[in-house]
Design a protein around this motif. Structure first.
Motif, PDB file in Angstrom:
ATOM      1  N   GLU A   1      50.556  45.983  23.581  1.00 30.27           N
ATOM      2  CA  GLU A   1      49.162  46.267  23.952  1.00 30.27           C
ATOM      3  C   GLU A   1      48.188  45.272  23.830  1.00 30.27           C
ATOM      4  N   PHE A   2      47.324  45.144  25.084  1.00 30.02           N
ATOM      5  CA  PHE A   2      46.486  44.190  25.173  1.00 30.02           C
ATOM      6  C   PHE A   2      44.952  44.808  25.203  1.00 30.02           C
ATOM      7  N   LEU A   3      43.893  43.765  24.648  1.00 29.71           N
ATOM      8  CA  LEU A   3      42.639  44.194  24.451  1.00 29.71           C
ATOM      9  C   LEU A   3      42.234  43.176  25.546  1.00 29.71           C
ATOM     10  N   CYS A   4      41.562  43.906  26.708  1.00 32.38           N
ATOM     11  CA  CYS A   4      40.982  43.067  27.611  1.00 32.38           C
ATOM     12  C   CYS A   4      39.387  43.304  27.902  1.00 32.38           C
ATOM     13  N   GLU A   5      38.600  41.967  28.487  1.00 33.27           N
ATOM     14  CA  GLU A   5      37.489  42.232  28.853  1.00 33.27           C
ATOM     15  C   GLU A   5      37.230  43.380  30.113  1.00 33.27           C
ATOM     16  N   PRO A   6      36.286  43.827  30.388  1.00 27.21           N
ATOM     17  CA  PRO A   6      36.201  45.050  31.312  1.00 27.21           C
ATOM     18  C   PRO A   6      36.353  44.149  32.663  1.00 27.21           C
ATOM     19  N   PHE A   7      36.398  42.823  32.853  1.00 27.03           N
ATOM     20  CA  PHE A   7      36.140  42.430  34.303  1.00 27.03           C
ATOM     21  C   PHE A   7      37.647  42.165  34.737  1.00 27.03           C
ATOM     22  N   LYS A   8      37.865  41.987  36.004  1.00 23.30           N
ATOM     23  CA  LYS A   8      38.776  40.951  36.627  1.00 23.30           C
ATOM     24  C   LYS A   8      38.204  40.102  37.180  1.00 23.30           C
ATOM     25  N   TYR A   9      38.978  38.712  37.100  1.00 21.19           N
ATOM     26  CA  TYR A   9      38.362  37.400  37.457  1.00 21.19           C
ATOM     27  C   TYR A   9      39.453  37.044  38.802  1.00 21.19           C
ATOM     28  N   SER A  10      38.536  36.610  39.707  1.00 25.77           N
ATOM     29  CA  SER A  10      39.377  35.849  40.966  1.00 25.77           C
ATOM     30  C   SER A  10      40.196  34.748  40.276  1.00 25.77           C
ATOM     31  N   VAL A  11      41.309  34.547  40.788  1.00 27.99           N
ATOM     32  CA  VAL A  11      42.246  33.314  40.366  1.00 27.99           C
ATOM     33  C   VAL A  11      41.535  32.165  41.275  1.00 27.99           C
ATOM     34  N   PHE A  12      40.725  32.376  42.112  1.00 23.07           N
ATOM     35  CA  PHE A  12      40.244  31.379  42.820  1.00 23.07           C
ATOM     36  C   PHE A  12      38.667  30.902  42.718  1.00 23.07           C
ATOM     37  N   SER A  13      38.346  29.828  42.298  1.00 17.03           N
ATOM     38  CA  SER A  13      36.781  29.550  42.192  1.00 17.03           C
ATOM     39  C   SER A  13      36.364  29.454  43.616  1.00 17.03           C
ATOM     40  N   LYS A  14      35.045  29.743  43.624  1.00 17.93           N
ATOM     41  CA  LYS A  14      34.355  29.442  44.758  1.00 17.93           C
ATOM     42  C   LYS A  14      33.303  28.329  44.550  1.00 17.93           C
ATOM     43  N   GLN A  15      33.092  27.691  45.318  1.00 19.96           N
ATOM     44  CA  GLN A  15      32.135  26.341  45.218  1.00 19.96           C
ATOM     45  C   GLN A  15      31.340  26.172  46.709  1.00 19.96           C
ATOM     46  N   VAL A  16      30.358  25.934  46.181  1.00 14.86           N
ATOM     47  CA  VAL A  16      29.260  25.829  47.340  1.00 14.86           C
ATOM     48  C   VAL A  16      28.448  24.254  46.981  1.00 14.86           C
ATOM     49  N   ILE A  17      28.372  23.154  48.015  1.00 13.44           N
ATOM     50  CA  ILE A  17      27.849  22.266  47.591  1.00 13.44           C
ATOM     51  C   ILE A  17      26.560  22.107  48.834  1.00 13.44           C
ATOM     52  N   LEU A  18      25.438  22.120  48.181  1.00 13.79           N
ATOM     53  CA  LEU A  18      23.985  22.182  48.829  1.00 13.79           C
ATOM     54  C   LEU A  18      23.310  20.880  48.681  1.00 13.79           C
TER      55      LEU A  18
ATOM     56  N   ALA B   1      18.003  16.789  46.489  1.00 11.31           N
ATOM     57  CA  ALA B   1      19.013  16.741  45.617  1.00 11.31           C
ATOM     58  C   ALA B   1      20.191  17.403  46.154  1.00 11.31           C
ATOM     59  N   ARG B   2      21.349  16.918  45.508  1.00  9.35           N
ATOM     60  CA  ARG B   2      22.632  17.578  45.945  1.00  9.35           C
ATOM     61  C   ARG B   2      22.952  18.568  44.727  1.00  9.35           C
ATOM     62  N   ILE B   3      23.288  19.547  45.252  1.00  7.99           N
ATOM     63  CA  ILE B   3      23.469  20.655  43.978  1.00  7.99           C
ATOM     64  C   ILE B   3      24.728  21.454  44.325  1.00  7.99           C
ATOM     65  N   ARG B   4      25.646  21.556  43.264  1.00  3.09           N
ATOM     66  CA  ARG B   4      26.960  22.165  43.468  1.00  3.09           C
ATOM     67  C   ARG B   4      26.922  23.375  42.644  1.00  3.09           C
ATOM     68  N   LEU B   5      27.387  24.498  43.184  1.00  3.99           N
ATOM     69  CA  LEU B   5      27.596  25.675  42.262  1.00  3.99           C
ATOM     70  C   LEU B   5      28.985  26.151  42.358  1.00  3.99           C
ATOM     71  N   VAL B   6      29.516  26.434  41.318  1.00  5.25           N
ATOM     72  CA  VAL B   6      31.024  26.810  41.164  1.00  5.25           C
ATOM     73  C   VAL B   6      30.997  28.094  40.259  1.00  5.25           C
ATOM     74  N   TRP B   7      31.640  29.123  40.786  1.00  3.13           N
ATOM     75  CA  TRP B   7      31.824  30.329  40.175  1.00  3.13           C
ATOM     76  C   TRP B   7      33.112  31.039  40.415  1.00  3.13           C
ATOM     77  N   GLN B   8      33.385  32.296  39.518  1.00  2.00           N
ATOM     78  CA  GLN B   8      34.566  32.891  39.752  1.00  2.00           C
ATOM     79  C   GLN B   8      34.192  34.138  40.016  1.00  2.00           C
ATOM     80  N   GLU B   9      34.302  34.994  41.286  1.00  2.00           N
ATOM     81  CA  GLU B   9      34.002  36.210  41.562  1.00  2.00           C
ATOM     82  C   GLU B   9      34.668  37.183  40.314  1.00  2.00           C
ATOM     83  N   ARG B  10      33.847  38.008  39.828  1.00  2.00           N
ATOM     84  CA  ARG B  10      34.556  39.146  38.916  1.00  2.00           C
ATOM     85  C   ARG B  10      34.327  40.473  39.664  1.00  2.00           C
ATOM     86  N   TYR B  11      35.194  41.318  39.030  1.00  2.00           N
ATOM     87  CA  TYR B  11      35.234  42.962  39.606  1.00  2.00           C
ATOM     88  C   TYR B  11      35.493  43.987  38.557  1.00  2.00           C
TER      89      TYR B  11
END
Length: 190
Positions: free
Chosen positions: A49-66, A179-189
Motif C-alpha cells: 500500500e502506497f501513499l501518493c501525492e495527488p499528482f502524476k508527474y511527466s517523466v520528461f522535463s520541459k525546457q525553454v531557453i529564452l 538576459a538568457r533565461i532558462r525555464l525547466v519544469w515537469q508537467e503535472r496531472y
C-alpha cells in the motif's frame, strides 16, 4: 531476493512510483503499509500500500531557453492539467544585469543585486530556493564566497507557478540589459 525487496520497501522517503500502463508519468509515493513477507514466502506474492501525492508527474522535463530584452513578455504553454513550479536560471551573457525581475502570470520575483557578466542566478519555485552561480568568480578571482550560496534574502516577491495552458512570462532589469533565461519544469496531472 526477499531481503532486497524488503530493503526497497522499508524506506520512509518518497520515491518515483511507475506503472507499466502509464509509462510516461510517475507518482511521488512512499510505502504506507509494509507488506507481509510471510505471505510472500508462502504464496510468492504480497500487497503493498502506497501513499501518493495527488499528482502524476511527466517523466520528461520541459525546457525553454529564452533570449529576452528587458521589458519583454513571452508566452509559455504548460500541457499538464495542474499548476507546476518551474526552476529558472537567469544568465548575464550579454553584460551586467542590475536587479533582474521575472514575472510569471501575476507573481513577480526581483533579485536585489547585480549579476556580473557571465554569472547566473537560479531560482527554484517549487523548493523556494535561490542560489548564485560562483563559476565566474572562481575562474576570474580564484575565490568562492560561500555566503552567496543562498541568495533567498535578496529576493523579493512571490514564487509563481505555471498554470495549465498559456502563461505570461515577463523580464525586466534596472539597467535594461538583455538576459538568457532558462525555464525547466515537469508537467503535472490531476
Amino acid at each position: 531476493m526477499a531481503r532486497r525487496i524488503s530493503a526497497w520497501l522499508s524506506t520512509n522517503e518518497k520515491a518515483m512510483l511507475c506503472f507499466s500502463d502509464e509509462p510516461d508519468v510517475f507518482y511521488l509515493a512512499k510505502v504506507n503499509k509494509a507488506p507481509d513477507f510471510e505471505e510472500f514466502l508462502t504464496f510468492g506474492r504480497f500487497t503493498v500500500e502506497f501513499l501518493c501525492e495527488p499528482f502524476k508527474y511527466s517523466v520528461f522535463s520541459k525546457q525553454v531557453i529564452l533570449e529576452m530584452d528587458s521589458n519583454s513578455v513571452q508566452y509559455i504553454s504548460n500541457g499538464g492539467t495542474a499548476e507546476t513550479y518551474p526552476r529558472l536560471v537567469i544568465e548575464a551573457v550579454y553584460g551586467e544585469i542590475q536587479n533582474p525581475k521575472i514575472t510569471i502570470n501575476d507573481k513577480y520575483l526581483l533579485y536585489n543585486g547585480v549579476l556580473t557578466n557571465n554569472s547566473a542566478i537560479e531560482i527554484n519555485t517549487e523548493s523556494f530556493l535561490a542560489t548564485k552561480s560562483m563559476e565566474r568568480d572562481i575562474i576570474t578571482t580564484g575565490a568562492y564566497d560561500t555566503a552567496e550560496n543562498n541568495i533567498l534574502s535578496m529576493i523579493d516577491g512571490e514564487f509563481g507557478a505555471l498554470f495549465p495552458g498559456g502563461n505570461t512570462f515577463a523580464y525586466t532589469s534596472a539597467n535594461g540589459q538583455r538576459a538568457r533565461i532558462r525555464l525547466v519544469w515537469q508537467e503535472r496531472y490531476l
